[in-house]
Design an enzyme around this catalytic site. Structure first.
Site, PDB file in Angstrom:
ATOM      1  N   GLU A 206      12.605  23.085  80.892  1.00  0.00           N
ATOM      2  CA  GLU A 206      12.947  23.895  82.067  1.00  0.00           C
ATOM      3  C   GLU A 206      13.123  23.068  83.334  1.00  0.00           C
ATOM      4  O   GLU A 206      14.052  23.308  84.111  1.00  0.00           O
ATOM      5  CB  GLU A 206      11.879  24.970  82.302  1.00  0.00           C
ATOM      6  N   HIS A 275       1.958  34.746  79.541  1.00  0.00           N
ATOM      7  CA  HIS A 275       3.320  35.270  79.357  1.00  0.00           C
ATOM      8  C   HIS A 275       3.561  36.567  80.131  1.00  0.00           C
ATOM      9  O   HIS A 275       4.481  37.308  79.810  1.00  0.00           O
ATOM     10  CB  HIS A 275       3.603  35.533  77.872  1.00  0.00           C
TER      11      HIS A 275
HETATM   12  C1  LIG Z   1       7.771  26.201  78.824  1.00  0.00           C
HETATM   13  C2  LIG Z   1       8.118  27.171  77.755  1.00  0.00           C
HETATM   14  N1  LIG Z   1       9.414  27.424  77.501  1.00  0.00           N
HETATM   15  C3  LIG Z   1       9.758  28.295  76.538  1.00  0.00           C
HETATM   16  C4  LIG Z   1       8.802  28.950  75.816  1.00  0.00           C
HETATM   17  C5  LIG Z   1       9.199  29.933  74.712  1.00  0.00           C
HETATM   18  N2  LIG Z   1       8.938  29.327  73.410  1.00  0.00           N
HETATM   19  C6  LIG Z   1       7.788  29.554  72.764  1.00  0.00           C
HETATM   20  S1  LIG Z   1       7.682  28.702  71.353  1.00  0.00           S
HETATM   21  C7  LIG Z   1       9.198  28.017  71.555  1.00  0.00           C
HETATM   22  C8  LIG Z   1       9.713  27.074  70.525  1.00  0.00           C
HETATM   23  C9  LIG Z   1       8.853  25.865  70.355  1.00  0.00           C
HETATM   24  O1  LIG Z   1       9.214  25.140  69.227  1.00  0.00           O
HETATM   25  P1  LIG Z   1       8.407  23.890  68.701  1.00  0.00           P
HETATM   26  O2  LIG Z   1       7.884  23.087  69.846  1.00  0.00           O
HETATM   27  O3  LIG Z   1       9.249  23.181  67.723  1.00  0.00           O
HETATM   28  O4  LIG Z   1       7.110  24.506  67.984  1.00  0.00           O
HETATM   29  P2  LIG Z   1       7.058  25.482  66.722  1.00  0.00           P
HETATM   30  O5  LIG Z   1       7.188  26.860  67.256  1.00  0.00           O
HETATM   31  O6  LIG Z   1       8.131  25.104  65.792  1.00  0.00           O
HETATM   32  O7  LIG Z   1       5.691  25.298  66.163  1.00  0.00           O
HETATM   33  C10 LIG Z   1       9.774  28.483  72.739  1.00  0.00           C
HETATM   34  C11 LIG Z   1      11.105  28.115  73.222  1.00  0.00           C
HETATM   35  C12 LIG Z   1       7.453  28.691  76.142  1.00  0.00           C
HETATM   36  N3  LIG Z   1       6.453  29.322  75.530  1.00  0.00           N
HETATM   37  N4  LIG Z   1       7.141  27.793  77.104  1.00  0.00           N
END
Ligand SMILES: Cc1ncc(C[n+]2csc(CCOP(=O)(O)OP(=O)(O)O)c2C)c(N)n1
Ligand SMILES: [Mg+2]
Lengths: 472, 335
Positions: A206, A275
């Site tokens: 972000e 959230h």
């Molecule tokens: C700063 C932020 N941006 C966006 C989100 C929304 N979000 C939650 S999980 C996620 C994906 C994360 O993927 P990864 O780091 O690969 O972990 P995984 O879910 O695969 O364990 C997103 C975009 C968030 N929680 N925090």
């Protein structure tokens, strides 16, 4: 005794679905993790996995059956050594009643469309208990114009699409906006129409992409930066404030930064403290920004189009629990609502209720109930929080002599605090009661269902506050 | 500084008791998560619920290499980490249902649980936040000279956040005792690593800071344990951080209602069939003659009973008292 497998809920809002396909048949041996069936909800097809092991004893719901209720037994599994004779009578549905946070269902998130921001294909497109708003007498909307029922989600999408058609410099960027069609489907079909040059998926960065957006605006483009939710824009707030809001001033008027930062703001449902944050008052505090927070579909569309055309940085606060709600939108080629103008949603003589975003619905609902008690409430939808339309508020207070300010966020230094200061300093002599404020309880938002309901403001709170300032 | 990819597959040394324990720990996570998915389907769990199914070997292998006193911190996909730390299934499940008996007394939910007792520091919802926090735990370890190492887990998506690199720099600059564990399950929501990362070999992400990195088969619990032991020793001996990229896979959607259209069913089935971390251990147990169908069945039954008990507890534990709304915001200042 055999194991009953029930129709699962695949999203918090799902109450029933179509059993579109069985992937197993009687006699098959199942281990946990095996896919048993495909289920269709409004928009998504999902797979049902077994978590149990055994042999399929009986299939109770035929392939293709529609409106299968969540919790209904769809299949019975025989455990080791069991035979058909062991098939029990399927237990009655054990699905809990859809949770309702208030008696009349007005605060029931189960009926307000998408609540699963990270992933949800199900677009229920239902109106909640939110009162419908007649927009026909809006000064911004010509009379005798045809109205089209549109969800807030689609109104936002249409606004972006129209502005992208109109101006090649407009592009959208953010997490999951393109291929995934938006985490909340607000950017649905934009990739198909405009291609990946103008609908750009970003990594989860972000701070970085907000800065790139601001730089692109300085470089002559008109970015729309989507934050999956505003909670994540805390990573990017430095660029929103230091880079976007202050540069025009610091450059003595040379630099331009026409950018829109948008996404859902405030509490969703049961997603916990990190959230569920309302940032209205944070951004309202900053000179150099415009801050918009629409309630219905027409305002969402008209104001977003205006925001995209605005030469300044605009913070556009949407509400996840409103995305699936349907309202009228005028069928016009180019429908714009000016930023900076509040709207009187309901005229009344006895008390002024000022709200924005989702709280407008609760305020209108409270007004209906106040009317039954003989109190005639005027409801003002701020629509824009910066610049604040104090004129409309003051005019109303000079008429009603009483005011309630309702917002979803915390009270201290909030929008209600600002409005209270405005009316007490500029209409003090007109007030018959101290201004009242309705807001979230002064704690981080809890997860537990009962505590969450206690924490967030609702129509009851607005109603009670209005009674209080009317001394009734 | 050597930065290298996982070496060719070799049979790692283990013992009957160790392998049975590792299997049991992974099985508990798998059965627990399956149950959580079921309770979600019944409407008893709300909001976000991110399951760990498929990734069990990462946290179980790491925990087996950790010493008591070493800390763990992760994001929102945290149920497996808590169980691996020895937190009670009951308390985790009851937090998922938002009840008084949950680890955060119902106030945190699936993404926000903690146990200072078990050295589990959360449970964080903002992608990437756990990385500097984990290094901060390492900073405290070094400052206090307590000999502990902190382990920070984050996803392939989180690996793109800027604060990760600010942290890498400081962690190496100050030789902090922290191990960075990248759980590369190949997707961040609907975005594959290749669509979000210029450098897809995530173990190389520390090169410019001089941080040693290794890519590990995260579906092989013994390989994880071995790499974990090396990294923990490196950090404990005062040599600073190490990066372990665990190649793993999540079987379920990102959270509960993800239709997962960004990958094919074949892709998922293939991993399940060929690389499942539990199946691999099961096969080895049987091959070595350390377990047979009956003993494994008995273990499964025992684990299922623990999970069923936690689900029962999570449904019967009452909702928090309304007065809880106002507690835990600030602590009183001690006189
Ligand atoms: C700063 C932020 N941006 C966006 C989100 C929304 N979000 C939650 S999980 C996620 C994906 C994360 O993927 P990864 O780091 O690969 O972990 P995984 O879910 O695969 O364990 C997103 C975009 C968030 N929680 N925090
Ligand atoms: Mg991932």
């Amino acid at each position: 005794m055999s194991i009953d497998i029930q129709m699962p809920a695949l999203s918090p809002t799902m109450e029933e679905g179509t059993l579109s396909k069985w992937l197993v048949k009687v006699g098959d041996t199942i281990s946990s993790g095996d896919i048993l069936a495909e289920i269709e909800t409004d928009k998504a097809t999902m797979e049902v996995e077994s978590i149990d092991e055994g042999v399929v004893g009986k299939i109770l719901i035929e392939e293709g059956a529609q409106n299968v209720k969540v919790g209904e037994v769809i299949l019975q599994l025989l455990e080791d050594g069991e035979t058909e004779a062991d098939l029990g009578t399927p237990a009655a549905s054990s699905a809990p009643e859809a949770s309702s946070q208030s008696e009349d269902g007005s605060d029931n998130p189960g009926t307000t469309g998408i609540r699963h921001p990270e992933n949800d294909d199900a677009d229920t497109d239902k109106t909640s208990g939110m009162p419908q708003v007649k927009v026909a007498n809006d000064p911004d909307i010509p009379t005798n114009i045809k109205m089209v029922e549109t969800t807030v989600r689609d109104a936002l999408r249409d606004a972006m699409a129209e502005e992208m058609r109109r101006d090649e410099k407009v592009f959208v960027m953010g997490e999951e906006v393109a291929q995934y069609q938006g985490a909340y489907k607000v950017t649905r079909e934009l990739l198909q129409e405009f291609g990946d040059k103008r609908v750009v998926d970003t990594p989860i960065t972000e701070h970085g992409f907000a800065g790139i957006g601001v730089g692109a605006a300085m470089g002559g483009l008109r970015p729309i930066v989507e934050f999956m939710t505003w909670n994540f824009a805390m990573q990017a707030i430095d660029h929103i404030i230091n880079s976007a809001a202050k540069t025009l001033y610091m450059s003595g008027g040379q630099m331009r930064c026409p950018i829109v930062f948008r996404g859902p703001n405030g509490a969703a449902s049961r997603v916990g403290a990190q959230h569920s944050h309302d940032y209205s008052s944070w951004y309202a505090n900053v000179p150099g920004l415009k801050v918009v927070a629409p309630y219905d579909s027409a305002d969402a569309k008209g104001l977003l189009k205006a925001a995209i055309r605005d030469p300044n940085p605009v913070v556009f606060l949407e509400h996840e629990l409103m995305y699936g709600n349907t309202f009228d939108v005028p069928d016009m080629d180019d429908f714009l609502i000016p930023i900076g103008k509040a709207k009187v949603r309901r005229e009344g003589a006895d008390v002024t209720i000022v709200a924005h975003s989702r709280m407008v619905g609760f305020s209108l609902e409270a007004a209906e109930r106040l009317a039954q008690d003989g109190i005639d409430a005027e409801v003002i939808d701020l629509r824009t929080i910066r610049p604040l339309d104090t004129e409309t508020v003051l005019k109303s207070v000079r008429k009603t002599n009483r005011i309630v300010c309702a917002e979803e966020g915390w009270g201290q230094s909030g929008i209600g605090a600002e409005i209270s200061a405005v009316v007490t300093s500029q209409a003090f002599d007109y007030l018959d009661a101290p201004p009242a404020r309705v807001h979230q309880k002064d704690v981080p938002l809890p997860y537990a269902a009962n505590l969450e309901a206690l924490s967030l403001p609702n129509a009851d709170d607005v109603y009670e506050a209005a009674k209080k300032v009317c001394y009734k | 500084m050597a930065t290298k990819k996982a070496s060719a597959k070799k049979q790692l040394k283990t013992s009957k008791s160790e392998l049975l324990q590792l299997y049991r720990d992974m099985l508990l996570i798998r059965r627990f998560e399956e149950k959580a998915g079921q309770l979600y389907g019944m409407g008893l769990i709300a909001g976000f619920c991110h399951l760990y199914i498929g990734q069990e070997a990462v946290v179980v292998g790491m925990r087996a290499a950790m010493k008591d006193g070493d800390q763990m911190i992760t994001g929102y996909r945290d149920h497996g980490h808590m169980l691996a730390c020895g937190m009670e299934a009951r308390g985790v499940m009851a937090e998922l249902t938002g009840r008084e008996g949950g680890y955060s007394r119902g106030k945190g939910g699936s993404m926000h649980m903690f146990s200072t007792d078990k050295k589990f520091y959360g449970g964080h919802g903002i992608v990437g936040a756990q990385v500097p926090l984990g290094a901060g735990l390492g900073f405290a370890n070094k400052y206090l000279e307590n000999g502990a190492v902190s382990t920070a887990y984050f996803g392939d998506g989180a690996a793109n956040q800027g604060q990760v690199y600010e942290t890498f720099n400081m962690a190496e600059l100050w030789d902090l005792p922290v191990v960075f564990v990248i759980e590369n399950n190949q997707y961040a929501m609907g975005t594959s690593v290749a669509r979000a990362s210029a450098q897809t070999e995530l173990y190389k992400r520390g090169i410019s800071f001089g941080i040693e990195g290794h890519q590990i088969d995260g579906m092989d619990v013994l390989a994880v344990k071995e790499a974990g032991a090396t990294a923990l020793k490196h950090a404990r001996d005062g040599n600073g951080p190490m990066i372990l990229e665990m190649k793993t896979y999540r079987y379920r959607g990102h959270s509960m209602s993800d239709p997962a259209k960004y990958r094919t069913r074949d892709e998922v089935n293939e991993v399940r069939h060929d690389r499942d971390p539990l199946d691999a251990v099961k096969a080895r147990l049987e091959k070595e003659g350390w377990a047979d169908t009956d003993s494994l069945k008995a273990m499964d039954k025992e684990i299922k009973a623990i999970v069923a008990d936690s689900a029962e507890f999570a449904q019967t534990s009452p909702e928090p008292d309304p007065s809880e709304l106002w507690t835990d915001v600030l602590l009183p200042v001690e006189a």
